[in-house]
Design an enzyme around this catalytic site. Structure first.
Site, short mmCIF file in Angstrom:
data_model
loop_
_atom_site.label_atom_id
_atom_site.label_comp_id
_atom_site.label_asym_id
_atom_site.label_seq_id
_atom_site.Cartn_x
_atom_site.Cartn_y
_atom_site.Cartn_z
N GLY A 29 43.89 45.56 55.73
CA GLY A 29 43.50 44.40 54.94
C GLY A 29 42.46 43.52 55.59
N ASP A 58 32.20 45.03 62.64
CA ASP A 58 33.20 44.08 63.15
C ASP A 58 32.65 43.23 64.31
OD1 ASP A 58 35.17 44.57 61.31
OD2 ASP A 58 36.32 45.93 62.56
N SER A 69 38.82 43.12 66.51
CA SER A 69 39.54 43.68 65.37
C SER A 69 40.60 42.70 64.88
CB SER A 69 40.22 44.98 65.81
OG SER A 69 41.07 45.47 64.79
N SER A 70 41.01 42.91 63.63
CA SER A 70 42.15 42.13 63.10
C SER A 70 43.42 42.96 63.05
CB SER A 70 41.83 41.63 61.69
OG SER A 70 40.71 40.80 61.69
N THR A 100 41.84 51.52 55.67
CA THR A 100 42.59 51.34 56.94
C THR A 100 44.04 51.63 56.62
OG1 THR A 100 41.04 49.69 57.76
CG2 THR A 100 43.20 49.69 58.80
N THR A 122 41.80 53.04 61.67
CA THR A 122 40.77 52.69 60.68
C THR A 122 39.44 53.41 60.92
OG1 THR A 122 39.65 50.79 59.65
CG2 THR A 122 39.90 50.73 62.03
O1 DON Z 1 39.49 46.32 62.84
C1 DON Z 1 39.42 45.60 61.85
O2 DON Z 1 39.79 44.44 61.83
C2 DON Z 1 38.87 46.17 60.56
N1 DON Z 1 37.92 47.19 60.85
C3 DON Z 1 40.02 46.65 59.74
C4 DON Z 1 39.58 47.04 58.36
C5 DON Z 1 40.62 46.94 57.33
O3 DON Z 1 41.75 46.59 57.57
C6 DON Z 1 40.18 47.27 55.96
N2 DON Z 1 41.22 47.06 55.00
N3 DON Z 1 41.05 46.61 53.91
#
Ligand code: DON
Length: 561
Positions: free
Chosen positions: A461, A412, A441-442, A370, A388
């Site tokens: 992250g 997710d 999502s985060s 990401t 991402t």
């Molecule tokens: O949307 C999200 O929260 C996740 N798919 C984001 C993934 C991510 O940040 C991976 N990083 N380590």
């Protein structure tokens, strides 16, 4: 024009080759995870484009040169601030579940989650949103044609770029951890060998796909012969995608979440991001206490207890607001925070209740896939963008004729309510799978506006995005700068598992002892995150751009002018 740009070398000297600033009325600033993306962005600004034009060019270049992180086969969130209208808008280009998706699609006959079913191959992929965002932003917010903005990405896909350490490592991790499709291997693992550093990586099919987007825009990707070919190909390899899923895809412009903390205005990501709501809840709880008067150890305890509560609410209340009722107003209200604050004991960690215990098999994803970038142009327009394809190289499946690496964003969702996903996050029914729904999502692109100036920030992250952005907000509002925001040591708690994960040297021994005495579980983990920050200081008129030292990419000698 280009040669008149004065590069402030300081940010380069501070080991930040991915981010530089140069002087004009407002010095523009760009921070990205890859020097080639920063270069493309600066070139757009230097030729008269605004932050939104630069965002399109950077987003597309990152899709090519950081194929493990994001891409046209994935999605993202674009937080934009227009200095003329003084308005911010949140562009939701999140993937959506295919119309053939269903709540229990990743469960076996006994109702158990099928291992890796939501992570590997085309069945793990949501309908991509990033191509729609590029078209939408160029058309509605930028000043330059999409065709022009995509040229750097097209060139890098066609002519190639040199492999670098992080990319090579990502290929090796993906090769060990998931099954990779034949076309993916042809591009990134020819003859079953990972590329060596400096080897030129070419993606000719992706170059053609970018060209289709450049010349035919949204319809070229979502409603054309190309769409038909892409869907048929994915179906042959097991996907449940339909052409209609693409025809009906569009980005959604949403109101960002606004919140005041320590006299500053924060502009943050609304659902289907959980970032703004969760951070808002934590900050409101902190405001119930004499936070600034506390010792470091007391602050860590209070932040942890606040995260414990806010992440619990994240798990049970948040989801796609177009499908479920999300009580955002309540969750970020002072009244609610004050109720949560009452349950916090400043001397003792809150024990996990039995009913909160979830099965122990909680995965933990250490990756820094990401990507985020931040932009400020010389008129004060801002962009904070996180995009991402989810885990390293997403689903590991590359569509043969279009060269798209498909995301594995379906992970997710709650494959099964209360069963942890690859970030150890649990979700309730609010985030269960439904046709056309966007998965929670985060990702948390954020603006801070205070008397002191502004900060534009975000990071990859997984779940830890939320605590990283939270800690950087607190850092900036208590005197930190772009560099400390990207470099400071981090810690994280997400309700479950009940443990504070921290980077080496985040805590002194005294702080660790104090936290343990209060009843916290501690676990040191390796460094994480790849934050990209641009700040502007009202008093000095200086712009500072800073890229996370953890994500530094070396070996690119780039002239930015
Ligand atoms: O949307 C999200 O929260 C996740 N798919 C984001 C993934 C991510 O940040 C991976 N990083 N380590």
């Amino acid at each position: 024009m280009l040669t008149t740009l004065r590069i402030i070398i300081a940010s380069l000297i501070m080991h930040l080759p991915n981010s530089i600033s140069y002087a004009q009325e407002i010095d523009p600033g760009i921070a990205t995870a890859h020097p080639l993306a920063s270069k493309a962005g600066y070139e757009v600004l230097a030729s008269g484009g605004n932050s939104f034009d630069a965002a399109v060019a950077i987003s597309a270049v990152l899709s090519v040169v950081e194929p493990y992180s994001s891409g046209l086969g994935g999605g993202g969130f674009f937080l934009l601030y227009d200095s003329t209208s003084k308005d911010s808008v949140f562009i939701d280009a999140r993937e959506k579940a295919p119309s053939n998706a269903s709540r229990d699609m990743y469960l076996d006959n006994d109702g158990n989650v099928i291992r890796r079913a939501s992570l590997d191959g085309p069945m793990a992929a949501g309908i991509p949103g990033l191509p729609a965002a590029l078209h939408h932003i160029a058309k509605n917010h930028g000043t330059m044609p999409l065709y022009r903005l995509l040229q750097p990405a097209i060139r890098l896909a066609r002519e190639g770029f040199p492999a670098y350490e992080r990319l090579v490592t990502a290929v090796m991790i993906a090769d060990k951890s998931k099954s990779l499709s034949p076309k993916f291997k042809e591009i990134f693992l020819p003859n079953d060998k990972a590329p060596i550093i400096g080897q030129i990586i070419r993606q000719p099919e992706l170059a053609k796909t970018l060209e289709i987007l450049a010349s035919s825009g949204h319809a070229g990707f979502y409603d054309s012969f190309f769409t038909k070919a892409m869907v048929e190909e994915s179906q042959r390899d097991g996907s449940i995608w339909e052409i209609e899923d693409f025809k009906s895809y569009s980005v959604i412009e949403r109101e960002p979440i606004k919140l005041n903390f320590l006299g500053a205005e924060l502009t943050m990501a609304p659902p289907p991001s959980s970032g703004g709501t969760t951070i808002g809840s934590v900050l409101n709880i902190l405001s119930e206490f004499d936070f600034l008067g506390m010792s470091f150890s007391e602050k860590v305890h209070l932040i942890t207890e606040s995260m414990r509560r806010a992440f619990k609410d994240r798990a049970f209340y948040l989801g796609d607001p177009d499908f479920v009722d999300v009580p955002i107003g309540k969750l970020i209200s002072k009244e609610y925070a004050s109720k949560l604050a009452e349950s916090i004991n400043l001397d003792k960690a809150t024990p996990i209740h039995e009913e909160d215990e979830i099965d122990g098999s909680i995965g933990w994803n250490e990756g820094a896939h990401t990507t985020h970038f931040s932009i400020l142009d010389n008129n004060g327009n801002r962009a904070a963008v996180t995009q991402t394809i989810n885990t390293w190289f997403g689903s590991g499946y590359m569509l043969p004729s279009s060269g798209l690496i498909l995301n594995n964003e379906m992970d997710d969702f709650a494959s099964k309510p209360l069963s942890p996903n690859s970030y150890g996050l649990i979700h309730g029914e609010q985030n269960s799978i439904q046709p056309n729904k966007r998965m929670l999502s985060s990702m948390t692109p954020t603006f801070i506006e205070s008397d002191r100036g502004i900060a534009i920030l975000g990071t990859p992250g997984g779940a830890r995005i939320i605590s990283m952005v939270l800690l950087s907000i607190i850092d900036y509002l208590t005197g930190g700068d772009a560099q400390s925001m990207t470099a400071s040591k981090r810690f994280h708690h997400q309700f479950l598992p009940d443990v504070i994960r921290y980077e080496k040297d985040a805590f002194t021994n005294d702080v660790k002892e104090d936290l343990q005495m209060k009843g916290h579980n501690l676990q040191e983990i390796s460094n994480y995150g790849n934050m990209q920050v641009v700040t502007f200081d009202n008093a000095t008129g200086e712009t500072e751009s800073s890229s996370d030292p953890r994500g530094l990419i070396e070996g690119f000698e780039i002239d930015f002018y």
